[in-house]
Design a protein around this motif. Structure first.
Motif, PDB file in Angstrom:
ATOM      1  N   GLN A   1      64.524 -74.599  34.764  1.00  0.00           N
ATOM      2  CA  GLN A   1      64.225 -75.608  35.780  1.00  0.00           C
ATOM      3  C   GLN A   1      64.689 -76.991  35.342  1.00  0.00           C
ATOM      4  N   ARG A   2      64.423 -77.339  34.082  1.00  0.00           N
ATOM      5  CA  ARG A   2      64.821 -78.664  33.612  1.00  0.00           C
ATOM      6  C   ARG A   2      66.347 -78.810  33.616  1.00  0.00           C
ATOM      7  N   SER A   3      67.057 -77.761  33.231  1.00  0.00           N
ATOM      8  CA  SER A   3      68.518 -77.810  33.243  1.00  0.00           C
ATOM      9  C   SER A   3      69.039 -78.030  34.659  1.00  0.00           C
ATOM     10  N   PHE A   4      68.417 -77.350  35.620  1.00  0.00           N
ATOM     11  CA  PHE A   4      68.819 -77.526  37.013  1.00  0.00           C
ATOM     12  C   PHE A   4      68.571 -78.957  37.470  1.00  0.00           C
ATOM     13  N   GLU A   5      67.405 -79.504  37.115  1.00  0.00           N
ATOM     14  CA  GLU A   5      67.065 -80.844  37.577  1.00  0.00           C
ATOM     15  C   GLU A   5      67.950 -81.911  36.938  1.00  0.00           C
TER      16      GLU A   5
ATOM     17  N   GLY B   1      70.774 -93.079  30.354  1.00  0.00           N
ATOM     18  CA  GLY B   1      69.538 -93.540  29.750  1.00  0.00           C
ATOM     19  C   GLY B   1      68.332 -92.668  29.998  1.00  0.00           C
ATOM     20  N   VAL B   2      68.480 -91.530  30.687  1.00  0.00           N
ATOM     21  CA  VAL B   2      67.336 -90.672  30.964  1.00  0.00           C
ATOM     22  C   VAL B   2      66.745 -90.114  29.677  1.00  0.00           C
ATOM     23  N   GLU B   3      67.595 -89.650  28.768  1.00  0.00           N
ATOM     24  CA  GLU B   3      67.086 -89.085  27.526  1.00  0.00           C
ATOM     25  C   GLU B   3      66.310 -90.134  26.729  1.00  0.00           C
ATOM     26  N   LYS B   4      66.775 -91.370  26.764  1.00  0.00           N
ATOM     27  CA  LYS B   4      66.066 -92.441  26.063  1.00  0.00           C
ATOM     28  C   LYS B   4      64.704 -92.672  26.689  1.00  0.00           C
ATOM     29  N   MET B   5      64.636 -92.613  28.019  1.00  0.00           N
ATOM     30  CA  MET B   5      63.363 -92.799  28.708  1.00  0.00           C
ATOM     31  C   MET B   5      62.397 -91.673  28.392  1.00  0.00           C
ATOM     32  N   LEU B   6      62.909 -90.443  28.249  1.00  0.00           N
ATOM     33  CA  LEU B   6      62.052 -89.311  27.951  1.00  0.00           C
ATOM     34  C   LEU B   6      61.370 -89.454  26.602  1.00  0.00           C
TER      35      LEU B   6
ATOM     36  N   THR C   1      52.525 -91.544  37.916  1.00  0.00           N
ATOM     37  CA  THR C   1      53.585 -91.428  38.911  1.00  0.00           C
ATOM     38  C   THR C   1      53.337 -90.258  39.844  1.00  0.00           C
ATOM     39  N   LYS C   2      52.102 -89.732  39.838  1.00  0.00           N
ATOM     40  CA  LYS C   2      51.791 -88.630  40.736  1.00  0.00           C
ATOM     41  C   LYS C   2      51.919 -89.090  42.173  1.00  0.00           C
ATOM     42  N   PRO C   3      52.726 -88.362  42.990  1.00  0.00           N
ATOM     43  CA  PRO C   3      52.933 -88.800  44.365  1.00  0.00           C
ATOM     44  C   PRO C   3      51.657 -88.749  45.165  1.00  0.00           C
ATOM     45  N   GLN C   4      51.446 -89.739  46.016  1.00  0.00           N
ATOM     46  CA  GLN C   4      50.249 -89.814  46.836  1.00  0.00           C
ATOM     47  C   GLN C   4      50.612 -89.550  48.296  1.00  0.00           C
ATOM     48  N   GLY C   5      49.611 -89.072  49.048  1.00  0.00           N
ATOM     49  CA  GLY C   5      49.788 -88.904  50.485  1.00  0.00           C
ATOM     50  C   GLY C   5      50.912 -87.961  50.842  1.00  0.00           C
ATOM     51  N   LEU C   6      50.855 -86.723  50.327  1.00  0.00           N
ATOM     52  CA  LEU C   6      51.969 -85.806  50.506  1.00  0.00           C
ATOM     53  C   LEU C   6      52.246 -85.493  51.970  1.00  0.00           C
ATOM     54  N   HIS C   7      51.262 -85.651  52.831  1.00  0.00           N
ATOM     55  CA  HIS C   7      51.466 -85.276  54.227  1.00  0.00           C
ATOM     56  C   HIS C   7      51.598 -86.485  55.143  1.00  0.00           C
TER      57      HIS C   7
ATOM     58  N   GLU D   1      58.576 -88.359  33.925  1.00  0.00           N
ATOM     59  CA  GLU D   1      57.178 -88.038  33.650  1.00  0.00           C
ATOM     60  C   GLU D   1      56.934 -86.536  33.634  1.00  0.00           C
ATOM     61  N   ARG D   2      57.687 -85.792  34.417  1.00  0.00           N
ATOM     62  CA  ARG D   2      57.495 -84.341  34.482  1.00  0.00           C
ATOM     63  C   ARG D   2      57.824 -83.682  33.152  1.00  0.00           C
ATOM     64  N   TRP D   3      58.859 -84.188  32.466  1.00  0.00           N
ATOM     65  CA  TRP D   3      59.357 -83.506  31.283  1.00  0.00           C
ATOM     66  C   TRP D   3      59.063 -84.226  29.972  1.00  0.00           C
ATOM     67  N   ARG D   4      58.539 -85.426  30.040  1.00  0.00           N
ATOM     68  CA  ARG D   4      58.344 -86.220  28.820  1.00  0.00           C
ATOM     69  C   ARG D   4      57.482 -85.481  27.779  1.00  0.00           C
ATOM     70  N   HIS D   5      56.389 -84.872  28.227  1.00  0.00           N
ATOM     71  CA  HIS D   5      55.447 -84.285  27.266  1.00  0.00           C
ATOM     72  C   HIS D   5      55.988 -83.035  26.601  1.00  0.00           C
ATOM     73  N   LEU D   6      57.098 -82.495  27.118  1.00  0.00           N
ATOM     74  CA  LEU D   6      57.686 -81.296  26.527  1.00  0.00           C
ATOM     75  C   LEU D   6      58.844 -81.614  25.595  1.00  0.00           C
TER      76      LEU D   6
END
Length: 219
Positions: A125-129, A11-16, A25-31, A213-218
């Motif tokens: 990169q997307r293929s790897f992920e 279902g990832v492609e459907k979500m994209l 979904t930007k991660p917060q508090g990286l440290h 979210e990283r790849w949706r806009h592409l």
């Protein structure tokens, strides 16, 4: 025993292709060193925090990507007049071997070439992920988290090594631009790994949402 993880790839492609959620979904508090989470189970031990990201690396990763049709097509695997071999010889650290088309006096569109090269990096990169999502279903969550952390730490070290070499080349030759583009994409790779690591600490759903979210806009 660790609980089995859901099949994230399904279902990832459907979500994209679906509308983006309003919540970032930007991660917060990286440290901040959160506790490792696997499904509904929490571990009492504190796990390593995200390694420190060099400011120069972050600045390179923040450079806006092209919005041209050439970039969009290359992201999807259509490289136009260039073969995969052509692009492979122009990616990575120097030295480089420019495509034979560069010797054609009629070919003068340098920016078009760099847009395609950007798209090729993005496609790789997307293929790897996507492949990594499949791997995620086959190993324990904690093992996968540690693998991503190791990859992140190693990638920061590799970027710093490359930056010490390529960063000294401040000219505007084709080779200089290729080196700087490589540094930019390695920087993006580091930042995305950091986001993946922090998302994994929050659970399966957050990791999947970060990918979408990283790849949706592409797409």
């Amino acid at each position: 025993m660790l609980r089995s993880k859901p099949q994230l790839v399904v279902g990832v492609e459907k979500m994209l292709s679906s509308p983006a959620p309003s919540q970032s979904t930007k991660p917060q508090g990286l440290h901040q060193p959160p506790r490792l989470r696997t499904g509904d189970r929490h571990y009492d031990r504190i796990i390593p925090s995200t390694p420190t990201i060099p400011q120069v690396l972050q600045a390179l990763a923040d450079i806006q990507l092209p919005t041209t049709r050439a970039f969009s097509y290359a992201h999807r695997g259509d490289f136009g007049d260039f073969s995969v071999e052509d692009l492979d010889r122009c990616q990575g650290p120097p030295p480089y071997a420019l495509p034979s088309i560069w010797d054609d006096p009629a070919y003068l569109d340098e920016e078009h070439f760099f847009d395609i090269l950007h798209g090729s990096y993005s496609h790789e990169q997307r293929s790897f992920e996507k492949a990594r999502l499949r791997d995620y279903n086959t190993v324990a969550h904690e093992v996968f988290v540690n693998e991503v952390l190791s990859m992140l730490t190693r990638s920061i070290s590799e970027w710093e090594t490359a930056e010490r070499i390529i960063g000294k080349r401040n000219g505007d030759t084709i080779e200089d631009r290729l080196g700087n583009q490589y540094l930019q994409w390695r920087a993006r790779w580091v930042i995305d790994l950091a986001a993946d690591y922090n998302a994994l600490l929050l659970g399966n759903d957050k990791f999947l949402c970060t990918f979408v979210e990283r790849w949706r806009h592409l797409e």
